[in-house]
Write a protein that holds these residues in place. Structure first.
Motif, PDB file in Angstrom:
ATOM      1  N   ASP A  87       1.089  -1.144   0.068  1.00  0.00           N
ATOM      2  CA  ASP A  87      -0.164  -0.117   0.049  1.00  0.00           C
ATOM      3  C   ASP A  87       0.967   1.140  -0.148  1.00  0.00           C
ATOM      4  O   ASP A  87       1.258   1.846   0.799  1.00  0.00           O
ATOM      5  N   GLU A  89       0.634   4.242  -0.966  1.00  0.00           N
ATOM      6  CA  GLU A  89       0.102   5.524  -0.767  1.00  0.00           C
ATOM      7  C   GLU A  89      -0.120   5.895   0.614  1.00  0.00           C
ATOM      8  O   GLU A  89       0.603   6.933   0.816  1.00  0.00           O
ATOM      9  N   LYS A  90      -0.363   4.792   1.287  1.00  0.00           N
ATOM     10  CA  LYS A  90      -0.578   5.038   3.039  1.00  0.00           C
ATOM     11  C   LYS A  90       0.839   5.112   3.410  1.00  0.00           C
ATOM     12  O   LYS A  90       1.312   5.715   4.222  1.00  0.00           O
ATOM     13  N   ALA A 119       5.984   3.256  -6.296  1.00  0.00           N
ATOM     14  CA  ALA A 119       4.726   3.832  -6.692  1.00  0.00           C
ATOM     15  C   ALA A 119       4.595   4.547  -8.057  1.00  0.00           C
ATOM     16  O   ALA A 119       3.467   4.871  -8.521  1.00  0.00           O
ATOM     17  N   ASN A 121       5.637   7.318  -8.625  1.00  0.00           N
ATOM     18  CA  ASN A 121       5.475   8.614  -8.303  1.00  0.00           C
ATOM     19  C   ASN A 121       6.826   9.673  -8.707  1.00  0.00           C
ATOM     20  O   ASN A 121       7.556   9.672  -7.462  1.00  0.00           O
ATOM     21  N   LYS A 124       7.273  12.880  -6.485  1.00  0.00           N
ATOM     22  CA  LYS A 124       7.684  12.593  -4.948  1.00  0.00           C
ATOM     23  C   LYS A 124       8.986  12.161  -4.956  1.00  0.00           C
ATOM     24  O   LYS A 124      10.069  12.555  -4.080  1.00  0.00           O
TER      25      LYS A 124
END
Length: 379
Positions: A87, A89-90, A119, A121, A124
């Motif tokens: 997970d 995102e968390k 992820a 991303n 980030k």
């Protein structure tokens, strides 16, 4: 009595520096053995059920909310747990909370960058990389403690830098990889600006600069003003930056400012030292491009005679190494010789130029035809 292992949790933070350059402080998150926080962490570790362990970490953060160090550590462990379960995102959310309490913690920044990469991303990743660069470069900006000898302080800086080297290299490489993978020009330029500010002396410096020039140039953002500003910024931090010198020499040559083009190109030749025994291919090609720029700048200034030795040098340095720079030098020589009515010399260089495929091939052929016509009339 047997000491508890694993419950003296020390997470070293990178040095925090004030804008005024005052004495740097080493921040540490310390959860000492025997404290309520330590006992709570022992209980969490002993819990085998993953979901219950997560709940216990949540309770830990809430229970010790008045202790910023405990909160940062608890959030980091939650981030690790969610990363392990996929997970992302968390995981990133809890990791960012941890960074709020420990903003210069390279271990957390590395962990967050790794999660962001998983992820996919990139925004980030570049943010964590840039923050890490600030921390890593800040280490050498520490103020020497009062009473410490220069020798001891130099040793301390070396030790501090060595201790974080792996983390710093990981974050730097992660940021560079984001730039190379980016397909959107606007996003790439934003990433480049963040990266170059955080890593002014990066081992990827020349490659990043090339990406910047490509991104700001024709076919991408086509932003000449920013292109020049980027080159000037590079020279401000490194007056001998070959990439920046050639960039500005070429730009001013193309835009009609021959004087500036010549100044930057001459500096590039001085830096390249193409005649030095250790001059490699890259240095020779850089000097060749600079000589080309100077030669063409002289031609634009109607200074034909001094243009010829510059173009000859350019041809000698680029022959067999860079066909387009070589063709440019030959065409310039053909034009210069023709203008001085040295038609035999013009014919010789243009005959060579027409053999080279590229944008100057047809132009060289046209000029060669004119030169041959002039020679025929002169007989």
């Amino acid at each position: 009595m047997k000491r508890s292992t694993g419950w003296l949790v020390i997470v070293f933070l990178a040095l925090a520096f004030s804008a005024s350059g005052a004495q740097a402080q080493v921040d540490r998150i310390v959860i000492a053995a025997g404290t309520d926080e330590d006992h709570a962490l022992q209980t969490i570790t002993n819990e085998q059920d993953a979901s219950k362990k997560l709940a216990l970490y949540e309770d830990f953060v809430q229970k010790f909310s008045s202790n910023p160090q405990a909160v940062a550590y608890g959030n980091w462990q939650l981030a690790q747990s969610y990363k392990g379960s996929g997970d992302f995102e968390k995981s990133l959310g809890y990791g960012d909370k941890a960074l709020t309490g420990s903003p210069r913690n390279l271990d957390i920044l590395v962990s967050q960058a790794g999660t962001a990469m998983q992820a996919k991303n990139s925004l980030k990743v570049i943010d964590y990389s840039a923050k890490g660069g600030e921390v890593c470069h800040g280490i050498l900006k520490q103020t020497k403690p009062e009473g410490m000898s220069d020798e001891d302080f130099a040793r301390k800086l070396t030790e501090d830098k060595t201790a974080v080297q792996n983390n710093c290299e990981f974050l730097e490489t992660s940021g560079f990889n984001v730039i190379t993978a980016e397909t959107d020009p606007k996003s790439r330029m934003s990433e480049i600006e963040k990266f170059t500010a955080a890593y002014p002396d990066s081992k990827f410096g020349d490659q990043v600069s090339n990406y910047a020039m490509y991104t700001l140039g024709p076919g991408q953002l086509n932003d000449q003003a920013r292109l020049v500003a980027f080159g000037e910024k590079m020279l401000a931090s490194d007056p001998n930056s070959m990439v920046a010198l050639l960039l500005l020499a070429s730009y001013y040559g193309d835009s009609g400012n021959s004087a500036k083009a010549i100044t930057y190109a001459q500096k590039a030749i001085e830096v390249a030292k193409p005649d030095a025994p250790d001059a490699d291919k890259s240095r020779k090609l850089s000097a060749g491009a600079a000589h080309n720029t100077i030669g063409w700048a002289y031609l634009k200034q109607e200074k034909t005679t001094p243009a010829i030795p510059e173009l000859k040098s350019a041809a000698a340095l680029t022959k067999g190494q860079d066909d387009q720079q070589y063709a440019r030098a030959l065409y310039g020589l053909g034009f210069a010789y023709g203008k001085l009515n040295k038609l035999t010399e013009a014919r010789e260089v243009l005959t060579e130029a027409v053999k080279i495929q590229g944008p100057l091939q047809s132009m060289s052929q046209d000029l060669l035809t004119k030169v041959n016509g002039a020679r025929a009339k002169g007989k």
